[in-house]
Design a protein around this motif. Sequence first.
Motif, short mmCIF file in Angstrom:
data_model
loop_
_atom_site.label_atom_id
_atom_site.label_comp_id
_atom_site.label_asym_id
_atom_site.label_seq_id
_atom_site.Cartn_x
_atom_site.Cartn_y
_atom_site.Cartn_z
N THR A 10 0.84 -1.21 0.00
CA THR A 10 0.00 0.00 0.00
C THR A 10 0.87 1.26 0.00
N PHE A 11 2.09 1.13 0.53
CA PHE A 11 3.00 2.28 0.60
C PHE A 11 2.26 3.50 1.17
N ASP A 12 1.77 3.32 2.37
CA ASP A 12 0.89 4.32 3.00
C ASP A 12 1.53 4.82 4.30
N PRO A 13 2.68 5.52 4.25
CA PRO A 13 3.45 5.90 3.06
C PRO A 13 4.65 4.97 2.86
N ILE A 14 5.31 5.15 1.71
CA ILE A 14 6.62 4.50 1.47
C ILE A 14 7.59 5.00 2.54
N HIS A 15 8.49 4.12 3.01
CA HIS A 15 9.50 4.57 3.98
C HIS A 15 10.86 3.99 3.59
N PHE A 35 7.97 -1.34 -8.14
CA PHE A 35 7.04 -1.06 -7.04
C PHE A 35 5.63 -1.03 -7.62
N VAL A 36 4.74 -1.80 -6.99
CA VAL A 36 3.37 -1.86 -7.49
C VAL A 36 2.41 -1.42 -6.39
N PRO A 37 2.04 -0.15 -6.38
CA PRO A 37 1.14 0.30 -5.31
C PRO A 37 -0.24 -0.35 -5.43
N ALA A 38 -0.76 -0.79 -4.31
CA ALA A 38 -2.04 -1.49 -4.30
C ALA A 38 -3.18 -0.49 -4.25
N LYS A 39 -4.28 -0.86 -4.87
CA LYS A 39 -5.42 0.03 -4.86
C LYS A 39 -6.10 -0.01 -3.49
N MET A 40 -6.65 -1.11 -3.17
CA MET A 40 -7.36 -1.22 -1.90
C MET A 40 -7.34 -2.66 -1.44
N PRO A 41 -6.28 -3.07 -0.76
CA PRO A 41 -6.22 -4.48 -0.37
C PRO A 41 -7.38 -4.83 0.56
N LYS A 44 -6.77 -4.18 4.59
CA LYS A 44 -6.60 -2.88 5.25
C LYS A 44 -7.00 -1.76 4.30
N SER A 45 -7.48 -0.67 4.88
CA SER A 45 -7.81 0.45 4.00
C SER A 45 -6.80 1.56 4.22
N PRO A 46 -6.18 2.03 3.16
CA PRO A 46 -5.13 3.04 3.32
C PRO A 46 -5.68 4.35 3.87
N GLU A 47 -4.81 5.08 4.57
CA GLU A 47 -5.25 6.35 5.17
C GLU A 47 -5.15 7.50 4.18
N ALA A 48 -4.09 7.48 3.36
CA ALA A 48 -3.93 8.54 2.36
C ALA A 48 -4.62 8.11 1.06
N THR A 49 -4.95 9.07 0.23
CA THR A 49 -5.60 8.73 -1.04
C THR A 49 -4.59 8.04 -1.96
N THR A 50 -5.13 7.36 -2.97
CA THR A 50 -4.29 6.69 -3.95
C THR A 50 -3.33 7.69 -4.59
N GLU A 51 -3.86 8.86 -4.90
CA GLU A 51 -3.05 9.89 -5.55
C GLU A 51 -1.86 10.29 -4.66
N ASP A 52 -2.14 10.51 -3.38
CA ASP A 52 -1.07 10.91 -2.45
C ASP A 52 -0.04 9.79 -2.29
N LEU A 76 -3.56 0.03 -9.80
CA LEU A 76 -4.38 1.23 -9.62
C LEU A 76 -5.31 1.42 -10.80
N LYS A 77 -4.87 0.95 -11.97
CA LYS A 77 -5.66 1.18 -13.19
C LYS A 77 -6.72 0.12 -13.42
N ARG A 78 -6.62 -0.97 -12.67
CA ARG A 78 -7.60 -2.04 -12.87
C ARG A 78 -8.97 -1.57 -12.38
N PRO A 79 -10.03 -1.85 -13.15
CA PRO A 79 -11.33 -1.31 -12.76
C PRO A 79 -11.96 -2.00 -11.53
N ASP A 80 -11.55 -3.23 -11.24
CA ASP A 80 -12.21 -3.97 -10.14
C ASP A 80 -11.93 -3.35 -8.77
N GLU A 81 -12.89 -3.52 -7.90
CA GLU A 81 -12.75 -3.03 -6.51
C GLU A 81 -11.56 -3.72 -5.83
N THR A 82 -11.54 -5.06 -5.97
CA THR A 82 -10.50 -5.84 -5.32
C THR A 82 -9.47 -6.29 -6.35
N THR A 83 -8.21 -6.17 -5.98
CA THR A 83 -7.19 -6.66 -6.91
C THR A 83 -6.51 -7.87 -6.28
#
Length: 370
Positions: A10-15, A35-41, A44-52, A76-83
């Motif tokens: 999720t890199f929420d955030p990368i460290h 690095f492949v940032p996850a959309k919404m595993p 867990k739900s990320p705290e920052a937006t995908t864009e951030d 991030l580009k995949r249309p499905d809710e779950t990846t």
Amino acid sequence: MERLVIFGGTFDPIHRGHLRIAREAALRLNADVVFVPAKMPRWKSPEATTEDRLKMLKLALQEDGSASFSIDECELKRPDETTYSIDTVRYFVKKFPNRELFLLIGADEVNKFDHWHQADAIASLARILYVNRPDIEIDKNILKKYRMISLDFDGSGSVSSSAIRELKSIDIPSKVLNYIETHDLYFMKRLHSYLGSKRLRHSLSVAHTAYAIARKNKVNDPERAYIAGILHDIGKELGEEESNSIMKENFPEFLSYPKFCHHQFTGSYLAEHEFGVKDLSILDAIRYHCTGKAHMSVLAKIIFSADKIEPTRGYDSANLIKDCNENYYAGFLAVIRANADFLDGKTGGVDSNPLSQECYQQYLNKGEKK
Ligand SMILES: [Fe+2]
Ligand SMILES: [Fe+2]
């Protein structure tokens, strides 16, 4: 065959722990790392937006990356809710049919791997590479079943994304820290609920000034200077009632001290109880940043100085900052001298409370003259 390590998260955030692991994987396997940032595993739900999260990832790689690192936004580009990881692995098989793929996972994910969607298919398309963690006992059967290999690396440090979010560590590239500060993410959101914009700006400036002094003086764990600096005035905008009640319950011996310095005590209380700071040197530096005291710790001296000389204070403090950067102790003495001269011109002077009295007596020998 060229190798590619897929590093999802999720890199929420990368460290910097992520970056150290990626560098180690690239080096050991002679591989590129994507690095492949996850959309919404799902877990867990990320705290920052995908864009951030994506912007911070890009900044981190810009500042502290390597030629073998890249980012792929396929999830991030995949249309499905779950990846699912299997989809990501298949995507890379298709994109790079001639590369040997590795999928990097955390030690905490190894034991759960059996339950991953199409676990067998994943392991047949990519070699699973996991990062050891001393606190996690790995199920050997799972390792064997999926032919997993260990990165066997213990140099990633104790940092985690949650530690960054909660201001327990700032082991992140400076551009990422700057992004968090300017976009009000994570701990910044919480600080805003205690401090108005002007005071928060001052606190950030103290944090940066103190952090620079600590690093330039090669103080151990210089991050502590940042954390103490950003929290030092956290008690300053408390209502009178709340401030009095914290003082009465926790610092009754200082209740008779002038009101202007109560916030150093309430601040150390809030840092401990609201921000979970356990490091006693941080709490101590906050607790005496206003009055000073005798026998101050290195960190307390740095915070005391940074509070008085940070560049947004509105006077030319460049020489004092330079002094502190060169030698924190000599700088502190210069700051305390300048502060004593300033306070002497005001009602009360430096002797308005016993803590300041003993501080100035020790460091300036002022008390002896009176
Ligand atoms: Fe203060
Ligand atoms: Fe301050």
